[in-house]
Design an enzyme around this catalytic site. Structure first.
Site, PDB file in Angstrom:
ATOM      1  N   GLU A  96       0.828  -1.168   0.058  1.00  0.00           N
ATOM      2  CA  GLU A  96      -0.035  -0.080  -0.091  1.00  0.00           C
ATOM      3  C   GLU A  96       0.793   1.127   0.059  1.00  0.00           C
ATOM      4  O   GLU A  96       2.051   1.104   0.415  1.00  0.00           O
ATOM      5  CB  GLU A  96      -1.003  -0.261   1.201  1.00  0.00           C
ATOM      6  CG  GLU A  96      -1.982   1.096   1.465  1.00  0.00           C
ATOM      7  CD  GLU A  96      -2.825   1.161   0.221  1.00  0.00           C
ATOM      8  OE1 GLU A  96      -2.526   1.423  -0.733  1.00  0.00           O
ATOM      9  OE2 GLU A  96      -4.019   1.421   0.803  1.00  0.00           O
ATOM     10  N   ASP A  97       0.330   2.324  -0.457  1.00  0.00           N
ATOM     11  CA  ASP A  97       1.040   3.482  -0.469  1.00  0.00           C
ATOM     12  C   ASP A  97       1.385   4.183   0.957  1.00  0.00           C
ATOM     13  O   ASP A  97       2.188   4.661   1.385  1.00  0.00           O
ATOM     14  CB  ASP A  97       0.524   4.695  -1.450  1.00  0.00           C
ATOM     15  CG  ASP A  97      -0.922   4.801  -1.248  1.00  0.00           C
ATOM     16  OD1 ASP A  97      -1.638   4.184  -0.453  1.00  0.00           O
ATOM     17  OD2 ASP A  97      -1.642   5.548  -2.393  1.00  0.00           O
ATOM     18  N   ASP A 100      -3.446   5.443   6.947  1.00  0.00           N
ATOM     19  CA  ASP A 100      -3.887   6.825   7.439  1.00  0.00           C
ATOM     20  C   ASP A 100      -4.766   6.619   8.616  1.00  0.00           C
ATOM     21  O   ASP A 100      -4.301   6.080   9.617  1.00  0.00           O
ATOM     22  CB  ASP A 100      -4.531   7.799   6.254  1.00  0.00           C
ATOM     23  CG  ASP A 100      -5.129   9.088   6.829  1.00  0.00           C
ATOM     24  OD1 ASP A 100      -4.289   9.659   7.588  1.00  0.00           O
ATOM     25  OD2 ASP A 100      -5.816   9.599   6.341  1.00  0.00           O
ATOM     26  N   PHE A 149      -0.892  16.106   4.197  1.00  0.00           N
ATOM     27  CA  PHE A 149      -1.628  15.198   2.985  1.00  0.00           C
ATOM     28  C   PHE A 149       0.014  15.507   1.774  1.00  0.00           C
ATOM     29  O   PHE A 149       0.278  16.560   1.446  1.00  0.00           O
ATOM     30  CB  PHE A 149      -2.591  16.499   2.333  1.00  0.00           C
ATOM     31  CG  PHE A 149      -3.205  15.462   1.124  1.00  0.00           C
ATOM     32  CD1 PHE A 149      -3.956  14.443   1.395  1.00  0.00           C
ATOM     33  CD2 PHE A 149      -2.883  15.780  -0.360  1.00  0.00           C
ATOM     34  CE1 PHE A 149      -4.519  13.680   0.515  1.00  0.00           C
ATOM     35  CE2 PHE A 149      -3.552  14.816  -1.163  1.00  0.00           C
ATOM     36  CZ  PHE A 149      -4.344  13.654  -0.912  1.00  0.00           C
ATOM     37  N   ARG A 162       1.332  12.011  -9.203  1.00  0.00           N
ATOM     38  CA  ARG A 162       1.904  10.639  -8.797  1.00  0.00           C
ATOM     39  C   ARG A 162       3.007  10.462  -9.363  1.00  0.00           C
ATOM     40  O   ARG A 162       3.844   9.572  -8.932  1.00  0.00           O
ATOM     41  CB  ARG A 162       0.761   9.663  -9.872  1.00  0.00           C
ATOM     42  CG  ARG A 162      -0.595   9.383  -8.988  1.00  0.00           C
ATOM     43  CD  ARG A 162      -1.515   8.525  -9.803  1.00  0.00           C
ATOM     44  NE  ARG A 162      -2.905   8.496  -9.581  1.00  0.00           N
ATOM     45  CZ  ARG A 162      -3.453   8.016  -8.388  1.00  0.00           C
ATOM     46  NH1 ARG A 162      -2.846   7.620  -7.304  1.00  0.00           N
ATOM     47  NH2 ARG A 162      -4.678   7.996  -8.292  1.00  0.00           N
TER      48      ARG A 162
HETATM   49  P1  5GP Z   1      -7.010   4.969   5.295  1.00  0.00           P
HETATM   50  O1  5GP Z   1      -8.144   4.264   5.005  1.00  0.00           O
HETATM   51  O2  5GP Z   1      -6.185   4.582   5.858  1.00  0.00           O
HETATM   52  O3  5GP Z   1      -7.566   6.342   6.160  1.00  0.00           O
HETATM   53  O4  5GP Z   1      -6.643   5.612   4.064  1.00  0.00           O
HETATM   54  C1  5GP Z   1      -5.795   5.054   3.020  1.00  0.00           C
HETATM   55  C2  5GP Z   1      -5.894   5.707   1.708  1.00  0.00           C
HETATM   56  O5  5GP Z   1      -6.242   7.074   1.667  1.00  0.00           O
HETATM   57  C3  5GP Z   1      -4.576   5.366   1.166  1.00  0.00           C
HETATM   58  O6  5GP Z   1      -4.337   4.580   0.142  1.00  0.00           O
HETATM   59  C4  5GP Z   1      -4.429   6.874   0.070  1.00  0.00           C
HETATM   60  O7  5GP Z   1      -5.222   6.485  -1.041  1.00  0.00           O
HETATM   61  C5  5GP Z   1      -5.403   7.696   0.790  1.00  0.00           C
HETATM   62  N1  5GP Z   1      -4.457   8.781   1.559  1.00  0.00           N
HETATM   63  C6  5GP Z   1      -4.164   8.756   2.876  1.00  0.00           C
HETATM   64  N2  5GP Z   1      -3.447   9.889   3.181  1.00  0.00           N
HETATM   65  C7  5GP Z   1      -3.235  10.473   2.100  1.00  0.00           C
HETATM   66  C8  5GP Z   1      -2.255  11.460   1.781  1.00  0.00           C
HETATM   67  O8  5GP Z   1      -1.519  12.104   2.742  1.00  0.00           O
HETATM   68  N3  5GP Z   1      -2.001  11.807   0.289  1.00  0.00           N
HETATM   69  C9  5GP Z   1      -2.537  11.092  -0.432  1.00  0.00           C
HETATM   70  N4  5GP Z   1      -2.342  11.323  -1.693  1.00  0.00           N
HETATM   71  N5  5GP Z   1      -3.530  10.049  -0.437  1.00  0.00           N
HETATM   72  C10 5GP Z   1      -3.634   9.690   0.865  1.00  0.00           C
END
Ligand code: 5GP
Length: 175
Positions: A96-97, A100, A149, A162
């Site tokens: 995963e990238d 959060d 972010f 990206r």
């Molecule tokens: P979570 O479910 O953990 O809240 O969110 C995960 C997803 O939210 C990540 O796969 C990504 O797509 C998006 N995301 C969360 N934080 C960021 C951020 O700082 N930048 C970007 N571009 N996407 C984020």
């Protein structure tokens, strides 16, 4: 307002860390093979770079789930594209990238574990531990980052940035 990107992690830092993660995975899976489940689209750049640094046999599959609209989380998780291949009996590493709130990965890991993989681990390039709402066990982390972010290395802001080879923070400045 104009967007500008402030570098948070340079290309050199990211590449060096990806190499280290590849080495660690290579050591931990010695004598085995690894099946990478890459979460589209954000993790694509990281998954490709990581796969190149893993020296045991690697196979690859892709999954797409819903995530952010703009810069705020909707909190809902939906499978948009499922895997092509079964993961039963495989050593799966979800790549995963960024983690959060943890909602996406919490959902995904429980969904994937019900498909009977031999093992299931999570590797994320970035983690924002301060933002966690749901508990997620992260096995491999590139970098812990503050609650900002970020874009680059696969991460987007409204589908832009990206392709940046580094990780940056989006700043909004007066034109
Ligand atoms: P979570 O479910 O953990 O809240 O969110 C995960 C997803 O939210 C990540 O796969 C990504 O797509 C998006 N995301 C969360 N934080 C960021 C951020 O700082 N930048 C970007 N571009 N996407 C984020």
């Amino acid at each position: 307002m104009k967007e500008q990107i402030k570098v948070l992690l340079s290309e050199e830092e990211v590449n060096a860390r990806v190499k280290e993660l590849g080495k660690k995975i290579t050591e931990e899976y010695a004598g085995e093979s690894v099946h990478i489940v890459c979460i589209l689209k954000g993790a694509v750049f990281f998954a490709c770079e990581l796969a190149k640094r893993i020296e045991v046999p690697v196979s690859l599959d892709f999954m797409s789930v819903s995530s952010y609209q703009g810069t705020t989380s909707t909190g809902e998780v939906q499978i948009i594209k499922d895997l092509e291949h079964s993961i039963e009996g495989k050593n799966v590493i979800v790549v995963e990238d960024i983690v959060d709130t943890g909602r996406t990965l919490h959902y995904l890991l429980s969904n994937l574990s019900s498909r009977n993989p031999k093992s299931l681990k999570l590797c994320t390039l970035l983690d924002k531990p301060d933002r966690r709402v749901v508990d997620v066990n992260v096995n491999y982390t590139g970098f812990d980052i503050p609650d900002e972010f970020v874009v680059g290395f696969g991460l987007d802001y409204d589908q832009k940035y990206r392709n940046l080879p580094y990780i940056g923070v989006v700043e909004f400045v007066e034109k």
